[in-house]
Every structure is written in structure tokens, then in C-alpha cells.
Design an enzyme around this catalytic site. Sequence first.
Site, mmCIF file in Angstrom:
data_model
loop_
_atom_site.group_PDB
_atom_site.id
_atom_site.type_symbol
_atom_site.label_atom_id
_atom_site.label_comp_id
_atom_site.label_asym_id
_atom_site.label_seq_id
_atom_site.Cartn_x
_atom_site.Cartn_y
_atom_site.Cartn_z
ATOM 1 N N CYS A 30 -32.261 41.630 2.761
ATOM 2 C CA CYS A 30 -31.924 40.207 2.706
ATOM 3 C C CYS A 30 -33.084 39.366 2.182
ATOM 4 C CB CYS A 30 -31.501 39.710 4.085
ATOM 5 S SG CYS A 30 -32.674 40.065 5.392
ATOM 6 N N ASN B 246 -26.157 32.411 0.931
ATOM 7 C CA ASN B 246 -26.311 33.501 1.887
ATOM 8 C C ASN B 246 -25.754 34.792 1.292
ATOM 9 O OD1 ASN B 246 -26.387 35.178 4.151
ATOM 10 N ND2 ASN B 246 -25.822 33.527 5.550
ATOM 11 N N HIS C 184 -32.845 38.253 9.376
ATOM 12 C CA HIS C 184 -32.012 37.867 8.235
ATOM 13 C C HIS C 184 -32.567 36.616 7.563
ATOM 14 C CE1 HIS C 184 -28.564 37.564 5.660
ATOM 15 N NE2 HIS C 184 -28.302 36.336 6.074
#
Length: 367
Positions: A14, A134, A119
Site C-alpha cells: 500500500c 485509496n 495501510h
Amino acid sequence: MESIFHERQEGSLCAQHCLNNLLQGEYFSPVELSSIAQQLDEEERMRMAEGGVSSEEYRTFLQQPSVNMDDSGFFSIQVISNALKVWGLELILFNSPEYQRLGIDPINEKSFICNYKEHWFTVRKLGKQWFNLNSLLMGPELISDTYLALFLAQLQQEGYSIFVVKGDLPDCEADQLLQMVRVQQMQRPKLIGEETAQSREQRLPKSDVEQAIEVNHPFDGTGILDEDEENFQRALALSRQEIDMEDEEADLRRAIQLSMQGSRRSEFLDSVPQNFPQSPHTSQSDSLSSEELRRRRQAYFENNTFGQQQQLQQQDQTQNLCDKPTRSSSTLEADPGGDMSEEDMLQAAMNMSLETVRNHLNTEEKK
């Protein structure tokens, strides 16, 4: 939104997706970020060695895993910060007292990096609109200017750390295009997990119970009705039943009227040959002139009126002589329905017609 660069989640990379979505291109790979993490680890080891390589703290530091990366692909905020320094960008904690004293409206910033546990994701302004990039989403999510501050406040309540990206971001095609046009998003993009769950349900073999249900109730493409639609269908069915009942009542009334009209027509046909004989050479409709027809109709109505008066007199006499009233037309008029069925009402109507004809014939014979 096709021009917006958006990397989807792969493994635990991520941090890589966050940086590339921020810079709008494939600027960093896991290898390059690992190299930055290893460089940070070496700098920390050298600082610890200054206290003595034989110290207990140094030996403990060497036994601990790296805090800047792990085997899953996670990278720390230090790695992200050092990667952005290559492009002349720096990170400032959004809720820090130093930044809050500046009193800058979030809408006037260019981008944010958000972190919760392991994250990372980017919120960036492209053109004149804000987007949530995202990597867990199937695509970019449009954020309105009025919703941006609320969105960031909600992230903070959920435990996210938010960093403001300061500096000039590299030029990108999406930013240039969205400077000229504005986009609209009709539906929020789904999470990757939602898509995966739906595809998994489609691939899983169906149980015996589900197969039995489909056999008994095959899918016809109309979809399953929810509770509101089922209530609507029931109401529609009841409405149709009421309409059918009204139609049956209308048919019954129409049959009674036709029966009464038939009796009156027979009376008229019976009275014509008695009062006005036909010509032996021609038919009645062909031989009569319009004036003759007018006179005959007038004579029929006068005769019919006289007959009805006599009929009423006879009925009054019958009612006075008899202790038990018969089921005549007056009785039917006094009790038009009650609990009678449709067949009884039709039979009663026919009896009324026949009784009227018989009374008329009796009247004519007395004359």
C-alpha cells in the site's frame, strides 16, 4: 476518470500504491522502496554503534527486525518521507499544533497522505476536484469540496494519522485535463473485497437446497421482489378482484335490463297485429308509411298505459283477498336482493318479464 492514475492493492504494497497514486505514475517499485528502507536501517545501526558495538543496546538492536519494512511489503513513514524528498516534497502532520495554528483550510491544500496501522492511501486534488485514491477501492472516488473537511475529520476519529504534502507535485495528464472539465460520479466505487466476495459467490458450487429452490422457482429475469413490491402486488391483485366483482354486478344489471327490454318488445309486437292488421302482399316494415308507424306507436303507448293501470288494480285486489302474498313483481321490488344469488336474481328478472306478458295478454282478452 480514465485519465486518473490509480493503482489497486497488491499484497501489502500500500505504501508503493500511495506514492504512485500521489505522483500519478509508476515512480516507485518495491525494490526502490526496499533500498530506501535498508539505507535507513544502516543509518540507525551506525547511530547505535556510536554508543559501542559491545553494548547491550547495540546487540539488542541487531537482533530486532527492521522497523522500516517487512517481508509482506510494508514500509514505514520514514521510507515514504525519504521517497518524497527526491521530488522536493515534505510531510507535515495535519493535526499537529504547529499546522493547526496556521489555520489553513484543507480545500486550499494539494494532497494528503493518510495512515492507519499498516495501510497508506492518498487524497489528492486533480484539476479543481478532490479524489480519494485509496488502493483498496476499485477506482478513484470523487470527494466534493464541502465534504473534504468532514471526510478528514471522520478519518481522524477512526484513528488515522493524516499528513499534508507540501511542495510542487510533478505535472500529470489528469491534472491538466481536469483543469478544463469537471467530472461527475454517479456511483461510489466498490472495495476490492466486495468485488472479490461477489465473484467468489458466483464461482462457489450451489448447495442441494439452493438447487432445489431454483428448480421449484426458476429465475425468470424479473428479480426477487422486496417487501414493498410484494405489498404493491397484493394490493394490485385485490384491486383487480374488486374490479371483477364490479364487472359481474354490471353484467347482472345489464342482463336484467335486456330481459325487461325483451318483454316490452314482445308486448309491442303482440299489440301491433291486434290493432293494425298487416297487408297480405307486403311485410309490415316495408308496407307501412312513416305516418302510419307514428299513429301505431301512439296507439301502442296509450294502450300500454291503460293496461298498466288495470294491472295495478288487479294486484291491489289480489293483495287484499290473499293472506299470504305471492312472489309477484311487487314482492321482488320490495325485496330486490337480500341474500339472493346471481342466478336467483336472473330467474327473478325472467319471472317478472313473463308475468308482465301474461298480465298484458289477460288484459287484451278482457277487452
